[in-house]
Design an enzyme around this catalytic site. Structure first.
Site, PDB file in Angstrom:
ATOM      1  N   CYS A   1      35.882  41.183  30.156  1.00 41.54           N
ATOM      2  CA  CYS A   1      36.089  42.222  31.169  1.00 41.54           C
ATOM      3  C   CYS A   1      37.467  41.963  31.801  1.00 41.54           C
ATOM      4  O   CYS A   1      37.678  40.918  32.423  1.00 41.54           O
ATOM      5  CB  CYS A   1      34.974  42.109  32.202  1.00 41.54           C
ATOM      6  SG  CYS A   1      35.169  43.218  33.596  1.00 41.54           S
TER       7      CYS A   1
ATOM      8  N   CYS B   1      32.778  48.590  46.589  1.00 47.91           N
ATOM      9  CA  CYS B   1      33.500  47.757  45.625  1.00 47.91           C
ATOM     10  C   CYS B   1      34.425  46.763  46.335  1.00 47.91           C
ATOM     11  O   CYS B   1      35.227  47.154  47.183  1.00 47.91           O
ATOM     12  CB  CYS B   1      34.293  48.654  44.683  1.00 47.91           C
ATOM     13  SG  CYS B   1      35.439  47.756  43.617  1.00 47.91           S
TER      14      CYS B   1
ATOM     15  N   CYS C   1      36.622  52.738  46.774  1.00 50.37           N
ATOM     16  CA  CYS C   1      35.171  52.981  46.814  1.00 50.37           C
ATOM     17  C   CYS C   1      34.545  51.959  47.771  1.00 50.37           C
ATOM     18  O   CYS C   1      34.805  50.757  47.653  1.00 50.37           O
ATOM     19  CB  CYS C   1      34.576  52.818  45.414  1.00 50.37           C
ATOM     20  SG  CYS C   1      35.393  53.851  44.185  1.00 50.37           S
TER      21      CYS C   1
ATOM     22  N   GLU D   1      41.059  38.684  38.263  1.00 51.36           N
ATOM     23  CA  GLU D   1      39.931  37.995  37.638  1.00 51.36           C
ATOM     24  C   GLU D   1      39.648  38.581  36.259  1.00 51.36           C
ATOM     25  O   GLU D   1      39.879  39.771  36.010  1.00 51.36           O
ATOM     26  CB  GLU D   1      38.698  38.121  38.514  1.00 51.36           C
ATOM     27  CG  GLU D   1      38.263  39.546  38.651  1.00 51.36           C
ATOM     28  CD  GLU D   1      37.001  39.713  39.449  1.00 51.36           C
ATOM     29  OE1 GLU D   1      36.642  38.781  40.174  1.00 51.36           O
ATOM     30  OE2 GLU D   1      36.380  40.763  39.334  1.00 51.36           O
TER      31      GLU D   1
ATOM     32  N   CYS E   1      31.644  41.469  37.310  1.00 51.55           N
ATOM     33  CA  CYS E   1      33.021  41.948  37.458  1.00 51.55           C
ATOM     34  C   CYS E   1      33.221  42.438  38.894  1.00 51.55           C
ATOM     35  O   CYS E   1      32.353  43.065  39.463  1.00 51.55           O
ATOM     36  CB  CYS E   1      33.278  43.100  36.498  1.00 51.55           C
ATOM     37  SG  CYS E   1      33.035  42.646  34.788  1.00 51.55           S
TER      38      CYS E   1
ATOM     39  N   CYS F   1      43.051  47.957  44.164  1.00 51.59           N
ATOM     40  CA  CYS F   1      42.823  49.324  43.695  1.00 51.59           C
ATOM     41  C   CYS F   1      43.028  50.271  44.871  1.00 51.59           C
ATOM     42  O   CYS F   1      42.627  49.971  45.996  1.00 51.59           O
ATOM     43  CB  CYS F   1      41.402  49.473  43.153  1.00 51.59           C
ATOM     44  SG  CYS F   1      41.050  51.116  42.496  1.00 51.59           S
TER      45      CYS F   1
END
Ligand code: SAH
Ligand code: SF4
Length: 371
Positions: free
Chosen positions: A115, A129, A126, A96, A343, A122
């Site tokens: 952004c 997230c 975390c 995105e 984001c 990832c």
């Protein structure tokens, strides 16, 4: 996107570009002309470069890749001031990209911020997230990062917005776990995209050795450190990378970065009710920020479907901010939230609509919107 093995126009080096043009019987000066044209937001393919003859445009389209991203979906929020793009990559994975227009106010000029995502997923994980919950599929190439900015510039232009003034590496992924591509993309954005380093922000969860390399090898971009906790016990939970690079080492790396580049660093703090919004955490944050002369950016947590956590109520948030006296603080503009535009959020939204498969590829029912 054409032949994916053809070098991308955004990252091909000057020599190779001149050589490519020579094999097409074209003079070296065409290289500059081509680069300039490829950065125009109204040029969406080699066919649009009208200064070139039709046969050359066709040969270029066979020889080079105009863009490594294909906008598979676009949606708007904030009365059109925020545009969210779903960018499909050549292997079918998607990331995105969000573009936000901010009107001029009190001495601050109009801005258009893009952004970008630096990875598909990832590995840091975390828990608050959405990207962290998907794991890492792969890192983006430098061209894929740069081409998100070009695609966003085109989308803004199409809506009478732009040009792009700022780029933040705050989409999906950890840019400093993909340092080579991040460095190369920053170089291209500054050299060919005309975006100055001070208007580029690289956000990291704390890959300490990569912060030192960024300081040594990169242009002086703004460094944002996603702190989120001021004690190791809490940060180990919120940002699992902390177990490898604890707060003391991370803040020291931030201080080295600031000294070496002359740029003030930012501490980001995703404010989560009952988790990191206590007075103790606020005071410890204030001490760290004062020591590192850091700017603090507080972001009330955007809810995600995989976590029970959320933002604190306004009174608690005000009390937290009240403890940060003497420190430069901003509260991030979380506009776009109503439409899940922040984001890291778009992917989760599209996933819920079954437009993006959990493995990061696009599903067959995807909605295609024109940019
Ligand atoms: N991996 C990098 C950059 C991408 S995340 C990093 O972590 O810094 C960009 C920012 O968005 C980070 O500060 C991250 O902590 C924050 N963020 C992620 N999920 C969020 C959420 N649900 N609400 C608010 N901020 C979030
Ligand atoms: Fe990765 Fe950043 Fe999300 Fe953490 S906040 S999982 S580092 S993208």
């Amino acid at each position: 996107m054409g032949d994916v093995t053809a070098p991308p126009i955004s990252t091909i080096d000057d020599n190779s570009l001149r050589l490519t043009l020579a094999t097409l019987g074209e003079p070296a000066w065409r290289a500059g002309q081509l680069r300039l044209a490829a950065w125009q937001p109204f040029v969406t393919g080699f066919v649009d470069i009208r200064q070139l003859g039709a046969p050359l445009r066709e040969r270029l389209a066979e020889t080079l890749t105009f863009s490594t991203v294909d906008v598979a979906g676009a949606s708007e929020a904030d009365a059109g001031a925020t545009v969210k793009l779903l960018c499909r990559l050549a292997d079918g994975l998607a990331v995105e990209t969000v573009a936000m227009e901010t009107v001029a106010r009190r001495g601050i000029r109009r801005r258009s911020t893009v952004c970008v995502s630096s990875q598909v997923g990832c590995a840091v994980g975390c828990p608050f997230c959405a990207t962290g919950h998907m794991g890492l599929r792969r890192s983006c190439t430098a061209a894929e990062i740069v081409d998100q900015v070009r695609a966003a510039a085109a989308a803004l232009h199409h809506r009478d917005l732009g040009p792009v003034t700022h780029v933040v590496y705050m989409g999906m992924g950890e840019p400093l776990a993909n340092l080579d591509a991040t460095l190369e993309s920053v170089r291209v954005l500054t050299v060919h995209g005309g975006i100055s380093a001070r208007r580029i922000t690289v956000s990291t969860s704390g890959v300490v050795p990569a912060i030192d390399r960024l300081a040594a090898e990169g242009p002086p971009v703004t460094l944002a450190i996603s702190l989120h906790a001021a004690t190791d016990a809490l940060r180990d939970r919120l940002v699992p990378l902390n177990r490898a690079h604890p707060i003391h080492d991370l803040v020291a790396a931030g201080e080295r970065y600031a000294r070496r580049t002359g740029r003030r660093i930012t501490f980001e703090w995703c404010l989560i009710a009952g988790v990191n919004d206590s007075t103790e955490q606020a005071r410890a944050l204030r001490d760290l920020a004062a020591r590192a002369r850091a700017h603090v950016n507080v972001i009330p947590m955007n809810r995600i479907s995989d976590s029970p956590w959320g933002p604190p109520d306004p009174a608690r948030a005000r009390a937290f901010l009240g403890e940060l006296h003497g420190v430069r603080v901003t509260v991030r503009d979380t506009r776009g939230n109503a439409a899940d535009a922040a984001c890291g959020q778009l992917r989760a939204l599209l996933e819920a609509r079954r437009e993006l498969r959990p493995d990061g590829t696009l599903g067959p029912h995807r909605r295609v919107a024109r940019v």
